[in-house]
Enzyme design. Structure first.
Site, PDB file in Angstrom:
ATOM      1  N   ALA A 256       0.819  -1.213   0.000  1.00 50.66           N
ATOM      2  CA  ALA A 256       0.000   0.000   0.000  1.00 50.66           C
ATOM      3  C   ALA A 256       0.850   1.259   0.000  1.00 50.66           C
ATOM      4  O   ALA A 256       0.508   2.258  -0.596  1.00 50.66           O
ATOM      5  CB  ALA A 256      -0.886   0.005   1.236  1.00 50.66           C
ATOM      6  N   LYS A 257       1.960   1.180   0.739  1.00 52.07           N
ATOM      7  CA  LYS A 257       2.740   2.388   0.952  1.00 52.07           C
ATOM      8  C   LYS A 257       3.811   2.573  -0.125  1.00 52.07           C
ATOM      9  O   LYS A 257       4.473   3.586  -0.178  1.00 52.07           O
ATOM     10  CB  LYS A 257       3.417   2.318   2.329  1.00 52.07           C
ATOM     11  N   ARG A 258       3.960   1.541  -0.932  1.00 53.20           N
ATOM     12  CA  ARG A 258       4.958   1.592  -1.974  1.00 53.20           C
ATOM     13  C   ARG A 258       4.683   2.800  -2.862  1.00 53.20           C
ATOM     14  O   ARG A 258       3.536   3.095  -3.189  1.00 53.20           O
ATOM     15  CB  ARG A 258       4.816   0.329  -2.822  1.00 53.20           C
TER      16      ARG A 258
END
Ligand code: GLU
Ligand code: ZN
Length: 329
Positions: A256-258
């Site tokens: 998700a944070k990529r």
């Protein structure tokens, strides 16, 4: 407002602060399957309480993406329903009422600390993984005079004074969980800028919307004890909780944070079909032996909570490649 009778009621509650990526889609699909496989009512709720981060365009995009995937809901911002409004920014009065009850019962106290003070005071970084450092309780026992004096210079946040003892619950996926209530520290229910916290809003909404079953990503597993304390303090029956695994990259970071995480919009633009996405998600979660082409409806007969993988899912480049060659890096 009366919670609904014996019917299973579940929800998907995205924050419209970005587009849906495959990790969100996994939680949405599993929540939908859990409810639909038990003939329940599925609710969509937009959690836009953090107005600085949320935007209506994202809410629209999320709604579109969920329908593209083949999910539907019986109640939600676009379809209405008896427990609305289904958008948090339109429910502030309800949060205020709950907050006032907690206040009247002496469960809250004002905190004048800055984020910096709290970081400095949290000697060891053993806070709740998803919620920052443990608050050391600095303002818990300020005298009324001190409160009055400090209020002249600063508006405080409000914290919930966690009781001592253990919180126990059985997670539908992760199994039995036991935590020391104090371990996470006294948490914020209203920020100094007046914004209600996620913890308070989600409890008020789930309770007043009669939600019986919460299924969401494992990043919120350690928020659950806090929410259980709020249910207890407000005298409400908590729902059943189930936390599904997160999708991680090979370095253990949330996909998700990529940077530029894989969104449903990107997949659609690359020509990937919703059937491919659904099959891939069900396979990644452990519901299918291979990534078949399926609709959410096709997955209903085989859906069982205890078949969902308990461990976070490491997504390899090969796995991404099976969604679409251009995602294999
Ligand atoms: N709005 C939260 C999020 O998008 C989820 C809340 C929940 O499911 O409890 O992370
Ligand atoms: Zn403080």
């Amino acid at each position: 407002m009366e919670p609904a009778g014996n019917v299973i009621r579940g929800r998907y509650a995205p924050s419209p602060s970005g587009c849906i990526h495959i990790g969100n889609a996994l939680a949405a699909l599993m929540a939908w399957l859990q409810v639909r496989s038990r003939n329940g009512i599925f609710v969509l709720r937009m959690e836009d309480i953090d107005t600085a981060r949320c935007r209506p365009e994202f809410a629209q995009q999320i709604t579109y993406d969920l329908r593209w995937l083949g999910l539907d809901w019986d109640e939600g911002p676009d379809v209405g329903g008896p427990f609305g409004p289904y958008v948090q920014s339109e429910r502030l009065k309800l949060y205020e009422t709950a907050l006032n009850r907690l206040k009247a019962e002496g469960r809250l106290y004002p905190c004048y600390c800055s984020r910096h003070d709290i970081l400095a005071a949290a000697a060891a970084p053993h806070g709740l993984a998803s919620e920052g450092p443990v608050y050391p309780g600095t303002c818990r026992s300020l005298s009324p005079e001190e409160v009055q004096r400090r209020s002249l210079n600063k508006s405080p946040s409000l914290r919930f004074a966690v009781p001592s003892g253990e919180i126990f619950f059985t997670d539908g996926v992760a199994g039995p969980r036991r935590t020391d209530a104090a371990a996470g520290g006294d948490f914020i229910v209203r920020r100094a800028d007046g914004i209600f916290s996620y913890q308070l809003a989600v409890v008020v909404d789930d309770a007043l919307m009669g939600i019986t079953d919460v299924l969401r990503g494992a990043d919120l597993l350690d928020s659950t004890p806090r929410q259980l304390m709020l249910y207890e303090a407000l005298g409400w029956k908590p729902p059943h909780f189930a936390h599904v695994p997160l999708l991680l990259d090979r370095d253990g970071r949330r996909l998700a944070k990529r940077h530029g995480g894989i969104t449903l919009a990107e997949l659609r633009d690359a020509g990937v079909t919703p059937q491919t996405v659904n099959g891939w998600l069900a396979w990644a979660a452990g519901l299918l032996p291979e990534p078949l082409q399926v609709s959410p409806l096709d997955l209903l007969p085989s859906f069982k909570l205890d078949r969902i993988s308990r461990k976070d899912i490491v997504v390899t480049p090969e796995m991404l490649g099976s969604l679409h060659p251009s995602f294999q890096q």
